[in-house]
Write a protein that holds these residues in place. Structure first.
Motif, PDB file in Angstrom:
ATOM      1  N   TYR A 446      13.696 -12.182 -10.491  1.00 22.78           N
ATOM      2  CA  TYR A 446      13.171 -11.041  -9.762  1.00 22.78           C
ATOM      3  C   TYR A 446      11.704 -11.038  -9.605  1.00 22.78           C
ATOM      4  O   TYR A 446      10.998 -10.477 -10.730  1.00 22.78           O
ATOM      5  N   ASN A 447      10.914 -10.977  -8.484  1.00 21.96           N
ATOM      6  CA  ASN A 447       9.602 -10.835  -8.586  1.00 21.96           C
ATOM      7  C   ASN A 447       8.670 -10.104  -7.241  1.00 21.96           C
ATOM      8  O   ASN A 447       7.940 -10.422  -6.772  1.00 21.96           O
ATOM      9  N   SER A 448       9.953  -9.350  -6.535  1.00 20.42           N
ATOM     10  CA  SER A 448       9.338  -8.692  -5.541  1.00 20.42           C
ATOM     11  C   SER A 448       8.306  -7.771  -5.560  1.00 20.42           C
ATOM     12  O   SER A 448       8.187  -6.949  -6.708  1.00 20.42           O
ATOM     13  N   PRO A 449       7.330  -7.805  -4.628  1.00 17.71           N
ATOM     14  CA  PRO A 449       6.385  -6.619  -4.666  1.00 17.71           C
ATOM     15  C   PRO A 449       6.833  -4.980  -4.592  1.00 17.71           C
ATOM     16  O   PRO A 449       7.981  -5.006  -4.179  1.00 17.71           O
ATOM     17  N   ASN A 450       6.323  -4.193  -5.273  1.00 17.59           N
ATOM     18  CA  ASN A 450       7.001  -2.697  -4.967  1.00 17.59           C
ATOM     19  C   ASN A 450       6.230  -2.388  -3.621  1.00 17.59           C
ATOM     20  O   ASN A 450       5.322  -1.478  -3.289  1.00 17.59           O
ATOM     21  N   HIS A 451       6.952  -2.521  -2.512  1.00 20.89           N
ATOM     22  CA  HIS A 451       6.480  -2.423  -1.090  1.00 20.89           C
ATOM     23  C   HIS A 451       6.124  -0.849  -0.970  1.00 20.89           C
ATOM     24  O   HIS A 451       5.020  -0.508  -0.382  1.00 20.89           O
ATOM     25  N   ARG A 452       6.971  -0.075  -1.401  1.00 22.64           N
ATOM     26  CA  ARG A 452       6.898   1.429  -1.134  1.00 22.64           C
ATOM     27  C   ARG A 452       5.772   2.064  -1.864  1.00 22.64           C
ATOM     28  O   ARG A 452       4.848   2.582  -1.367  1.00 22.64           O
ATOM     29  N   LEU A 453       5.405   1.776  -3.240  1.00 21.95           N
ATOM     30  CA  LEU A 453       4.224   2.100  -3.985  1.00 21.95           C
ATOM     31  C   LEU A 453       2.992   1.409  -3.208  1.00 21.95           C
ATOM     32  O   LEU A 453       2.019   2.197  -3.262  1.00 21.95           O
ATOM     33  N   GLU A 454       2.948   0.291  -2.929  1.00 19.98           N
ATOM     34  CA  GLU A 454       1.951  -0.293  -2.214  1.00 19.98           C
ATOM     35  C   GLU A 454       1.541   0.334  -0.830  1.00 19.98           C
ATOM     36  O   GLU A 454       0.430   0.491  -0.425  1.00 19.98           O
TER      37      GLU A 454
END
Length: 474
Positions: A446-454
């Motif tokens: 699992y290596n997804s960016p944290n889209h909400r934080l970004e």
């Protein structure tokens, strides 16, 4: 600088409506507010989750007594748990749709009404005579009530991350999700300790009283939904405003389709499903797992309570840690291997006269399992953002409950009725440990960016200043 929400100028700066009437181009620099009234809804969610948690383990907290009262065997008694998770699976996606279409308050009210109908249907089953020769009628009404009550569960279980996203800021979302999500396991701990204490008659004469108490609790838990606020007047964070601006008018089934097309979400989904399934199955079957080795229902309740009560501070610390550091993925990849090792340890500690060993491993299981819960739920939102949280959360819980049903059926079929000791579930424990190890390896992919934080960081940069998050005095 603190905002005064009573100021009309401040309100006018917020072109925001939780029903989706927000135009992204209209967004201007504003301060974000958290309201004290948010705790009313959180209290309602917790109380409803406690109510449904008691439904879950009503019969499996005292399997032998339940079997005597229903005049059936352990496998048939386990149907109450299997139907509980099955009902949750059936209603999970629908609950997500209700959240997005009608809002949190109406979703909680609908779930509460369904829960009331189910719990009182189970109680009415106690007025039906049951004997060994004729046990079908009582059993059927109990299982119908169990299934109906279970269809209300997703409306509570799926609520915490959604509610946290709507009412809490980025600095407190994880801990809010933790508080709401832990209420159901807390109910399981209550069930494991209190229900054996109530049911002292081996023939189940105290079971009607148990069902009546749980029915009354379902009524009481519904009341706070009547005073739960519909929505905050203004958003608590940049991500809440952006997500609603971009996706509030999107049909729920489109959101589901987008969620299913996210490969990183499926990595998280598999790992989450495995760990939720094993926790639910272990909680449901703990008495049956240890009873062949000479332990009582009270002992089984203590083992389950150790797991849950130890997990609560673990989850609180994990929620506070990720709120402060945002290191969701680090915690995921740290706790998963320890959780897998704990399931391996169960194989060796579940034996005669090793009470302290079972308690110790149960404690470790609880800490690791509960620490992962808020992290996985928040990651489900992060990796699918700006898709509404209801889509990812309902899918995650549906996977966990479906896996629990599968493992409960397989685990029960692996019971060794003629082994040493008879009715032991050692083969089921070995199978669970093997799958848990595989799931722990999967988390490292699992290596997804944290889209909400970004998105929040980007929003803050666009505003060219820091965002003040304050508690409003009302």
């Amino acid at each position: 600088m603190a905002t005064n929400l009573d100021s009309k100028s401040n309100i006018g700066k917020l072109p925001y409506n939780l029903t989706g009437q927000t135009n992204k181009s209209d967004m201007v620099e504003e301060n974000y507010v958290m309201y004290k009234r948010r705790w009313i809804g959180m209290f309602a969610i917790c109380l409803l989750n406690i109510s449904t948690g008691l439904v879950w383990l009503t019969f499996n907290a005292v399997p032998q007594i339940s079997s005597n009262w229903l005049h059936t065997g352990w496998s048939d008694t386990n149907l109450s748990v299997i139907l509980y998770f099955s009902g949750s699976i059936v209603a999970s996606s629908f609950s997500g749709f209700v959240f997005e279409k009608f809002g949190i308050k109406k979703a909680l009210m609908l779930g509460g009404i369904i829960n009331i109908v189910g719990t009182w249907t189970r109680y009415f089953a106690s007025f039906i005579e049951s004997t060994e020769e004729s046990n079908e009628a009582r059993m059927a009404v109990v299982l119908i009530g169990q299934f109906v009550a279970a269809t209300g569960q997703p409306f509570f279980l799926n609520a915490p991350p959604k509610y946290a996203a709507v009412w809490f800021s980025d600095s407190s979302r994880a801990i809010a999700t933790t508080i709401g999500s832990l209420s159901s396991p807390i109910a399981a701990a209550i069930a494991m300790t209190v229900i054996p204490a109530i049911n002292r008659d081996v023939n189940g004469e105290d079971m009607p009283m148990t069902l009546l108490i749980i029915g009354i609790i379902s009524l009481v838990s519904f009341l706070p939904t009547l005073v739960t606020p519909i929505e905050p007047p203004t958003p608590p964070s940049a991500s809440a405003q952006l997500a609603l601006a971009e996706a509030a008018n999107e049909p729920f089934w489109i959101s589901i389709r987008k969620t299913y097309s996210n490969k990183q979400f499926w990595v998280l989904f598999i790992a989450f499903s495995v760990y939720v399934a094993f926790f639910n199955a272990f909680s449901s079957l703990i008495n049956q797992i240890v009873k062949p080795y000479g332990y009582s229902d009270d002992d089984g309740g203590i083992f389950g309570a150790c797991m849950i009560l130890a997990g609560i501070p673990g989850a609180a610390l994990a929620g506070a840690y990720v709120d402060k550091t945002k290191n969701y993925k680090t915690l995921l990849k740290t706790c998963s291997p320890f959780l897998a090792i704990s399931y391996v340890a169960l194989i060796f500690v579940i034996r005669e006269d090793f009470f302290i060993g079972i308690c110790t491993v149960s404690i470790i299981l609880g800490i690791c399992s509960f620490s992962l819960l808020p992290v996985a739920l928040e990651l489900g939102i992060e990796c699918t953002y700006p898709i509404p949280p209801s889509s990812s959360i309902s899918t995650l819980w549906m996977g966990g409950n479906l896996s629990a049903v599968i493992f409960l059926i397989i685990g029960d079929s692996l019971r060794d009725d003629y082994g040493d000791p008879p009715k032991n579930m050692r083969t089921a424990l070995i199978s669970a440990a093997a799958v848990a190890i595989a799931a722990s390896f999967l988390t490292f992919f699992y290596n997804s960016p944290n889209h909400r934080l970004e998105a929040e960081k980007k929003k803050l940069k666009e505003q060219k200043g820091s965002v003040d998050v304050v508690n409003h005095p009302t």
